[in-house]
Scaffold this motif. Structure first.
Motif, PDB file in Angstrom:
ATOM      1  N   ASP A  19     -45.475  21.123   2.348  1.00 17.83           N
ATOM      2  CA  ASP A  19     -46.222  20.962   3.436  1.00 17.83           C
ATOM      3  C   ASP A  19     -47.758  21.261   3.428  1.00 17.83           C
ATOM      4  N   THR A  20     -47.792  22.207   2.672  1.00 17.72           N
ATOM      5  CA  THR A  20     -49.260  22.663   2.383  1.00 17.72           C
ATOM      6  C   THR A  20     -49.882  22.297   1.098  1.00 17.72           C
ATOM      7  N   LEU A  21     -48.863  21.765  -0.034  1.00 13.02           N
ATOM      8  CA  LEU A  21     -49.236  21.480  -1.382  1.00 13.02           C
ATOM      9  C   LEU A  21     -49.826  22.461  -2.229  1.00 13.02           C
ATOM     10  N   ALA A  22     -49.440  23.758  -1.894  1.00 15.22           N
ATOM     11  CA  ALA A  22     -49.797  24.866  -2.620  1.00 15.22           C
ATOM     12  C   ALA A  22     -49.115  25.160  -4.266  1.00 15.22           C
ATOM     13  N   PHE A  23     -49.769  24.461  -4.696  1.00 16.50           N
ATOM     14  CA  PHE A  23     -49.235  24.460  -6.182  1.00 16.50           C
ATOM     15  C   PHE A  23     -49.483  25.874  -6.759  1.00 16.50           C
ATOM     16  N   THR A  24     -48.332  26.204  -7.512  1.00 20.98           N
ATOM     17  CA  THR A  24     -48.313  27.696  -8.178  1.00 20.98           C
ATOM     18  C   THR A  24     -49.118  27.648  -9.435  1.00 20.98           C
ATOM     19  N   ASN A  25     -49.124  26.630 -10.237  1.00 21.35           N
ATOM     20  CA  ASN A  25     -49.947  26.804 -11.364  1.00 21.35           C
ATOM     21  C   ASN A  25     -50.409  25.216 -11.624  1.00 21.35           C
ATOM     22  N   ILE A  26     -51.126  24.505 -11.015  1.00 22.73           N
ATOM     23  CA  ILE A  26     -51.524  23.245 -11.347  1.00 22.73           C
ATOM     24  C   ILE A  26     -51.734  22.621 -12.675  1.00 22.73           C
ATOM     25  N   THR A  27     -52.407  23.668 -13.552  1.00 22.13           N
ATOM     26  CA  THR A  27     -52.522  23.311 -14.838  1.00 22.13           C
ATOM     27  C   THR A  27     -51.217  23.234 -15.664  1.00 22.13           C
ATOM     28  N   GLY A  28     -50.364  24.123 -15.439  1.00 23.23           N
ATOM     29  CA  GLY A  28     -49.218  24.200 -16.246  1.00 23.23           C
ATOM     30  C   GLY A  28     -48.229  23.012 -15.799  1.00 23.23           C
ATOM     31  N   VAL A  29     -48.411  22.418 -14.516  1.00 21.16           N
ATOM     32  CA  VAL A  29     -47.768  21.224 -14.172  1.00 21.16           C
ATOM     33  C   VAL A  29     -48.452  20.243 -14.811  1.00 21.16           C
ATOM     34  N   ALA A  30     -49.762  20.017 -14.929  1.00 23.59           N
ATOM     35  CA  ALA A  30     -50.252  19.051 -15.607  1.00 23.59           C
ATOM     36  C   ALA A  30     -49.844  18.834 -17.187  1.00 23.59           C
ATOM     37  N   PHE A  31     -49.764  20.047 -17.571  1.00 22.23           N
ATOM     38  CA  PHE A  31     -49.350  19.979 -19.032  1.00 22.23           C
ATOM     39  C   PHE A  31     -47.623  19.482 -19.213  1.00 22.23           C
ATOM     40  N   ALA A  32     -47.085  19.865 -18.276  1.00 25.34           N
ATOM     41  CA  ALA A  32     -45.567  19.375 -18.396  1.00 25.34           C
ATOM     42  C   ALA A  32     -45.506  17.974 -18.035  1.00 25.34           C
ATOM     43  N   LEU A  33     -46.373  17.646 -17.211  1.00 24.51           N
ATOM     44  CA  LEU A  33     -46.193  16.069 -16.886  1.00 24.51           C
ATOM     45  C   LEU A  33     -46.801  15.200 -18.048  1.00 24.51           C
ATOM     46  N   PHE A  34     -48.034  15.714 -18.644  1.00 22.33           N
ATOM     47  CA  PHE A  34     -48.499  15.069 -19.497  1.00 22.33           C
ATOM     48  C   PHE A  34     -47.619  14.885 -20.700  1.00 22.33           C
ATOM     49  N   SER A  35     -46.622  16.043 -21.100  1.00 21.41           N
ATOM     50  CA  SER A  35     -45.777  16.014 -22.262  1.00 21.41           C
ATOM     51  C   SER A  35     -44.891  14.919 -21.945  1.00 21.41           C
ATOM     52  N   THR A  36     -44.452  14.670 -20.929  1.00 22.74           N
ATOM     53  CA  THR A  36     -43.646  13.410 -20.661  1.00 22.74           C
ATOM     54  C   THR A  36     -44.042  12.071 -21.050  1.00 22.74           C
ATOM     55  N   ILE A  37     -45.508  11.971 -20.783  1.00 27.43           N
ATOM     56  CA  ILE A  37     -46.208  10.767 -21.233  1.00 27.43           C
ATOM     57  C   ILE A  37     -46.224  10.612 -22.746  1.00 27.43           C
ATOM     58  N   ILE A  38     -46.542  11.830 -23.308  1.00 26.06           N
ATOM     59  CA  ILE A  38     -46.458  11.906 -24.900  1.00 26.06           C
ATOM     60  C   ILE A  38     -45.067  11.323 -25.350  1.00 26.06           C
ATOM     61  N   TRP A  39     -43.980  11.979 -24.671  1.00 23.78           N
ATOM     62  CA  TRP A  39     -42.729  11.905 -25.275  1.00 23.78           C
ATOM     63  C   TRP A  39     -42.239  10.500 -25.000  1.00 23.78           C
ATOM     64  N   ALA A  40     -42.659   9.959 -23.998  1.00 21.58           N
ATOM     65  CA  ALA A  40     -42.010   8.286 -23.474  1.00 21.58           C
ATOM     66  C   ALA A  40     -42.889   7.385 -24.439  1.00 21.58           C
ATOM     67  N   PHE A  41     -44.272   7.856 -24.879  1.00 19.52           N
ATOM     68  CA  PHE A  41     -44.797   6.717 -25.650  1.00 19.52           C
ATOM     69  C   PHE A  41     -44.405   6.817 -26.677  1.00 19.52           C
ATOM     70  N   TYR A  42     -43.867   7.994 -27.460  1.00 20.90           N
ATOM     71  CA  TYR A  42     -43.337   8.250 -28.756  1.00 20.90           C
ATOM     72  C   TYR A  42     -42.063   7.253 -28.899  1.00 20.90           C
ATOM     73  N   TRP A  43     -41.206   7.714 -27.745  1.00 28.83           N
ATOM     74  CA  TRP A  43     -40.195   6.623 -27.726  1.00 28.83           C
ATOM     75  C   TRP A  43     -40.326   5.127 -27.931  1.00 28.83           C
ATOM     76  N   LEU A  44     -41.300   4.757 -27.120  1.00 28.82           N
ATOM     77  CA  LEU A  44     -41.672   3.383 -26.769  1.00 28.82           C
ATOM     78  C   LEU A  44     -42.167   2.915 -28.192  1.00 28.82           C
TER      79      LEU A  44
END
Length: 298
Positions: A151-176
């Motif tokens: 409800d407050t969108l208080a991210f504990t570590n937005i940078t870490g989340v961004a790296f984790a999400l970016f890794s999914t893009i890299i991995w998906a691109f690799y498999w495609l």
């Protein structure tokens, strides 16, 4: 009876791979207390490359490996740059910044990312199930990232989340992109690690990480290289070759994140967060919906 026996063997090999994958988050968490992501990747890459070359030697395919190294060096450099170089650097950075249970849960959304990236890259179409699955998965990511405070969108570590999400893009691109790779799977994987190694060395030299090593994380890095990047691939590949129902083997992957949380709490000293369990539950529901829709389509 023979088919039944092969399917049983496939499940055993598949469970072996999943069991190894479930321990990786714990190995990451422990090793990153002593090593930087670059140092950890460097050691793991070397160990994995030695293991894969030894495996090719045992199979009598070493000459074929060198033949492909000459004729497909551009493809090997391309794939090696994506994985393991970029993918693991980004993923390990996420593990460095986030609790391992959160990083690994978010990383499991790569299958949803793959579906969406397949639209522009492979000209595939999304179904309603894909949107529902994505909604469930990314709600889970949001819940984990805010520790339940959506409800407050208080991210504990937005940078870490961004790296984790970016890794999914890299991995998906690799498999495609991997769908267009004509190299034999084991030889191709070995070439990826061979061509990524100079890149990791160069990056480590530029960032000054070839000195000041802490040997405390050495064995964890060796474990990751041998089992997460090496043996698990062999077991999973064997399972897929033996099974008569690939979907049964694919469904085993749902066990990995659940087991991973147990290992993290027992061996890495991470308390299990309620927000992780709720968020991971949403992600697994989303992945189940996606797999169910694909199976029905087939």
């Amino acid at each position: 009876m023979n088919n039944f026996s092969k399917d049983n063997q496939a499940i055993i090999f598949g469970l072996g791979a999943v069991l190894l994958w479930s321990t990786v988050a714990t190995a990451f968490s422990i090793s990153l207390k002593y090593l930087s992501p670059t140092q950890l990747l460097l050691i793991a890459n070397i160990v994995s490359l030695i293991f894969l070359i030894a495996l090719l030697t045992m199979k009598g395919e070493l000459k074929l490996f060198f033949s492909y190294a000459k004729q497909s060096w551009k493809a090997s450099l391309f794939f090696g740059t994506i994985n393991p170089f970029l993918y693991y650097l980004i993923l390990l950075q996420a593990y460095k910044l986030l609790p391992a249970q959160e990083a690994q849960a978010i990383n499991y959304t790569w299958a949803i990312m793959l579906s969406f990236m397949a639209v522009p890259l492979l000209k595939q179409r999304l179904k309603m199930a894909d949107y529902i699955a994505a909604g469930a998965c990314y709600f889970g990511v949001l819940y984990i990232s805010t520790r339940g405070q959506i409800d407050t969108l208080a991210f504990t570590n937005i940078t870490g989340v961004a790296f984790a999400l970016f890794s999914t893009i890299i991995w998906a691109f690799y498999w495609l992109m991997n769908t267009k790779d004509t190299r034999p799977s084991l030889i191709g994987l070995t070439l990826n690690f061979a061509f990524s190694l100079p890149l990791i060395f160069l990056f480590a030299g530029i960032t000054g990480e070839l000195s000041h090593w802490n040997t405390g994380g050495l064995w964890g890095a060796v474990y990751i290289g041998l089992f997460e990047m090496g043996l698990s691939f062999v077991l999973w590949n064997k399972a897929l070759k033996l099974t008569s129902h690939a979907s049964r083997i694919a469904n085993l992957i749902f066990l990995a994140p659940l087991l991973s949380i147990v290992w993290l709490s027992q061996f890495a000293g991470e308390p299990i967060l309620t927000s992780t369990l709720v968020g991971l539950g949403c992600i697994l529901v989303g992945l189940f919906i996606q797999n169910w829709a694909k199976r029905n389509k087939q």
